[in-house]
Scaffold this active site. Structure first.
Site, PDB file in Angstrom:
ATOM      1  N   ASP A 106      42.607  76.243  95.002  1.00 40.66           N
ATOM      2  CA  ASP A 106      41.733  77.224  94.358  1.00 40.66           C
ATOM      3  C   ASP A 106      40.670  77.437  95.426  1.00 40.66           C
ATOM      4  O   ASP A 106      39.865  76.536  95.684  1.00 40.66           O
ATOM      5  CB  ASP A 106      41.120  76.634  93.084  1.00 40.66           C
ATOM      6  CG  ASP A 106      40.216  77.640  92.387  1.00 40.66           C
ATOM      7  OD1 ASP A 106      39.339  78.217  93.073  1.00 40.66           O
ATOM      8  OD2 ASP A 106      40.374  77.851  91.182  1.00 40.66           O
ATOM      9  N   HIS A 107      40.679  78.577  96.085  1.00 35.89           N
ATOM     10  CA  HIS A 107      39.864  78.675  97.299  1.00 35.89           C
ATOM     11  C   HIS A 107      38.362  78.541  97.009  1.00 35.89           C
ATOM     12  O   HIS A 107      37.589  78.264  97.911  1.00 35.89           O
ATOM     13  CB  HIS A 107      40.199  79.927  98.114  1.00 35.89           C
ATOM     14  CG  HIS A 107      39.554  81.185  97.626  1.00 35.89           C
ATOM     15  ND1 HIS A 107      40.072  81.934  96.606  1.00 35.89           N
ATOM     16  CD2 HIS A 107      38.426  81.832  98.018  1.00 35.89           C
ATOM     17  CE1 HIS A 107      39.286  82.983  96.397  1.00 35.89           C
ATOM     18  NE2 HIS A 107      38.279  82.946  97.240  1.00 35.89           N
TER      19      HIS A 107
ATOM     20  N   HIS B  49      38.974  80.188  89.200  1.00 33.24           N
ATOM     21  CA  HIS B  49      37.710  80.034  89.933  1.00 33.24           C
ATOM     22  C   HIS B  49      36.522  79.759  89.009  1.00 33.24           C
ATOM     23  O   HIS B  49      35.716  78.858  89.263  1.00 33.24           O
ATOM     24  CB  HIS B  49      37.399  81.290  90.753  1.00 33.24           C
ATOM     25  CG  HIS B  49      38.516  81.732  91.649  1.00 33.24           C
ATOM     26  ND1 HIS B  49      39.320  80.831  92.315  1.00 33.24           N
ATOM     27  CD2 HIS B  49      38.966  82.963  92.002  1.00 33.24           C
ATOM     28  CE1 HIS B  49      40.213  81.512  93.030  1.00 33.24           C
ATOM     29  NE2 HIS B  49      40.016  82.799  92.852  1.00 33.24           N
TER      30      HIS B  49
HETATM   31  C1  BG6 Z   1      40.846  86.037  94.465  1.00 38.46           C
HETATM   32  C2  BG6 Z   1      41.138  87.132  93.510  1.00 38.46           C
HETATM   33  O1  BG6 Z   1      41.394  84.828  94.011  1.00 38.46           O
HETATM   34  O2  BG6 Z   1      39.440  85.868  94.613  1.00 38.46           O
HETATM   35  C3  BG6 Z   1      40.477  88.429  93.971  1.00 38.46           C
HETATM   36  O3  BG6 Z   1      42.534  87.329  93.394  1.00 38.46           O
HETATM   37  C4  BG6 Z   1      39.013  88.207  94.228  1.00 38.46           C
HETATM   38  O4  BG6 Z   1      40.659  89.465  93.009  1.00 38.46           O
HETATM   39  C5  BG6 Z   1      38.783  87.005  95.124  1.00 38.46           C
HETATM   40  O5  BG6 Z   1      38.503  89.383  94.838  1.00 38.46           O
HETATM   41  C6  BG6 Z   1      37.304  86.691  95.246  1.00 38.46           C
HETATM   42  O6  BG6 Z   1      37.115  85.703  96.213  1.00 38.46           O
HETATM   43  P1  BG6 Z   1      35.778  85.594  97.063  1.00 38.46           P
HETATM   44  O7  BG6 Z   1      35.954  84.384  97.903  1.00 38.46           O
HETATM   45  O8  BG6 Z   1      35.663  86.873  97.844  1.00 38.46           O
HETATM   46  O9  BG6 Z   1      34.650  85.491  96.074  1.00 38.46           O
END
Ligand code: BG6
Length: 479
Positions: free
Chosen positions: A179-180, A242
């Site tokens: 989960d990044h 997230h």
């Molecule tokens: C991704 C989603 O997991 O996270 C995207 O699929 C979203 O829709 C993105 O834009 C947001 O990530 P970050 O790191 O830019 O906040």
């Protein structure tokens, strides 16, 4: 770090190009790759090793935070990349792959440590896991690990099905679910902030905190992902994963130790105590929204249903706000609010902790702890103080710290490095994923049946008015 073979499915795909190769390159620059490292990239097309290495080099050139010139041995680095074509549905191809991996292991005198990274559409996860098992690729004399990325299922039932299939080839301790958001430095810092500071640790409960607000707003719309997004909506795209991770990291209690097991145990406990949203009162807990056309940066942008690839009567959710109640002794009566959406005013991710006020005095603002995760990282505490330049009037002052983020390793660098070391702290455990789907499931069903109003909001705003009302009812407002 152990020597290993990195087996990358989806080697010519977008994620590999944008994130994985640049991350590996930056780890290489920081001397964080194992001394014996080799990667086998897999894809459907036939590509020579030389052309594959060129592709990796170009990806690094375009997407890496540090340039190719920073390395004195870029050739040596690229030589570790080889390519095999593979059709994920053909068992025979995996048998061929096994022979190639074994040959490489013998040639380079590598132990049978194998990292399988599935950088492919989630529809292929189960087929790949089954074939890894059947072909014997996942039977190694060393360790084996699997890295996959969300979405983990579309609902509770499919997530369970996926997990059961993966479990046939890999143990839970061998599965690293990315989960990044858990790779973001400030998210990784939350536990240290909350519990490494006695002053905050003592206040981290219902006695002192009145409510918590977690916002992840985005300015982009559906972009060119309508096919995926119209089927997922913000609830699957951002909330189930997230937002719930941010919530768990904020609401957890101090772990018995800093081990991955203890930290993840505390996160699961939060999810176990999270109150199921009552079906009859869903509107008191959940707001769903969809953006309409509006002005952003001086330009008129189309509404969601006017976007390319979205049907004009789509009822998909592009915004969601929720009120989360945790039924445990620490958080009883403290609402946690989350909100996230596309086409909002600004790109920002932050957690605001609002502290209780002893006596509600009109001229005093509540103390706030604001933890900003994105775009810049900062921690700010708002206190009340007399302003000598304004007749000694009490005004809020801000004590803050911010980190320069350009120099900081990217989420994928941290996560790939952790997975290589076998440290699962910042990966989603199956318990967390399952409990999160459990909480989401009744909401999904209400969305699917259109049992909950779909509030429109203009692009460029902070979401529908109903999201403001959600807090107003409890006597709060979004900060
Ligand atoms: C991704 C989603 O997991 O996270 C995207 O699929 C979203 O829709 C993105 O834009 C947001 O990530 P970050 O790191 O830019 O906040």
């Amino acid at each position: 770090m152990d020597a290993m073979t990195f087996v990358l499915f989806g080697a010519t795909g977008d994620l590999a190009k944008r994130k994985i190769y640049p991350a590996l390159y930056n780890l290489f620059l920081d001397e964080k790759l194992p001394s014996s490292f080799s990667l086998i990239g897999l894809g459907r097309r036939e590509i020579s090793n030389t052309n594959f290495q060129k592709h990796v080099e170009e990806s690094i050139q375009t997407f890496s935070r540090r340039s190719l010139y920073e390395s004195e041995d870029i050739k040596g680095f690229l030589q570790a990349f080889r390519y095999e074509s593979l059709d994920v549905n053909q068992l025979g191809d995996y048998e061929r792959l096994r022979a190639a991996v074994e040959e490489l292991e013998t040639e380079m005198n590598l132990p049978q440590n194998r990292m399988f990274y599935l950088s492919v559409a989630p529809d292929f996860f189960e087929m790949i896991a089954i074939n890894l098992h059947k072909s014997g690729l996942s039977s190694t004399s060393g360790w084996k690990r699997l890295i996959i990325e969300k979405p983990f299922g579309r609902d509770l039932a499919s997530a369970r099905h996926l997990n059961a299939t993966l479990s046939r080839a890999f143990e839970e301790t061998e599965i690293f679910r990315i989960d990044h958001y858990l790779g973001k430095p400030m998210v990784q810092n939350l536990e240290a902030l909350e519990f490494g500071n006695p002053v905050l640790k003592a206040l981290w409960n219902k006695e002192f905190i009145s409510n918590v607000q977690i916002t992840a707003s985005e300015t982009v719309g559906v972009e060119d992902r309508a096919g995926y997004y119209d089927q997922s909506g913000v609830i699957r795209d951002m909330v189930q994963n997230h937002m719930m991770q941010l919530f768990m990291m904020t609401a957890m209690q101090p772990p018995a130790s800093n081990s991955p097991e203890e930290i993840r145990k505390e996160k699961s406990k939060v999810m176990e105590a999270l109150r199921t949203v009552p079906k009859e009162e869903m509107a008191d807990y959940i707001v769903r929204g969809q953006y309409e056309s509006g002005e952003m940066n001086g330009h008129q942008v189309p509404g969601y249903t006017e976007e390319h690839g979205v049907s004009s009567d789509s009822m998909n959710n592009t915004f969601m706000a929720a009120r989360l109640l945790v039924d445990n002794p620490y958080w009883e009566g403290v609402p946690f609010y989350i909100r996230t959406g596309k086409r909002m005013t600004e790109k920002s991710t932050k957690i605001v902790i609002e502290f209780k006020q002893e006596h509600k005095q009109e001229n005093l603002s509540p103390n706030l702890l604001v933890i900003t995760i994105n775009p810049n990282e900062s921690v700010t505490l708002t206190l009340n103080s007399k302003n000598p330049l304004n007749d000694g009037k009490i005004e809020p002052i801000h004590i803050g710290h911010s980190t320069k983020t350009e120099e900081v390793p990217e989420a994928y660098e941290r996560l790939i490095f952790d997975a290589m070391k076998g440290d699962a702290t910042f990966f989603a455990h199956w318990n967390e994923v399952e409990l999160s789907w459990k909480w989401i499931q009744p909401i999904l069903e209400a969305f699917d049946k259109n049992a909950l109003a779909l509030h429109k909001y203009p692009a460029g705003s902070m979401g529908p008015d109903a999201a403001e009302e959600l807090l107003k009812k409890d006597g709060f407002n979004w900060w």
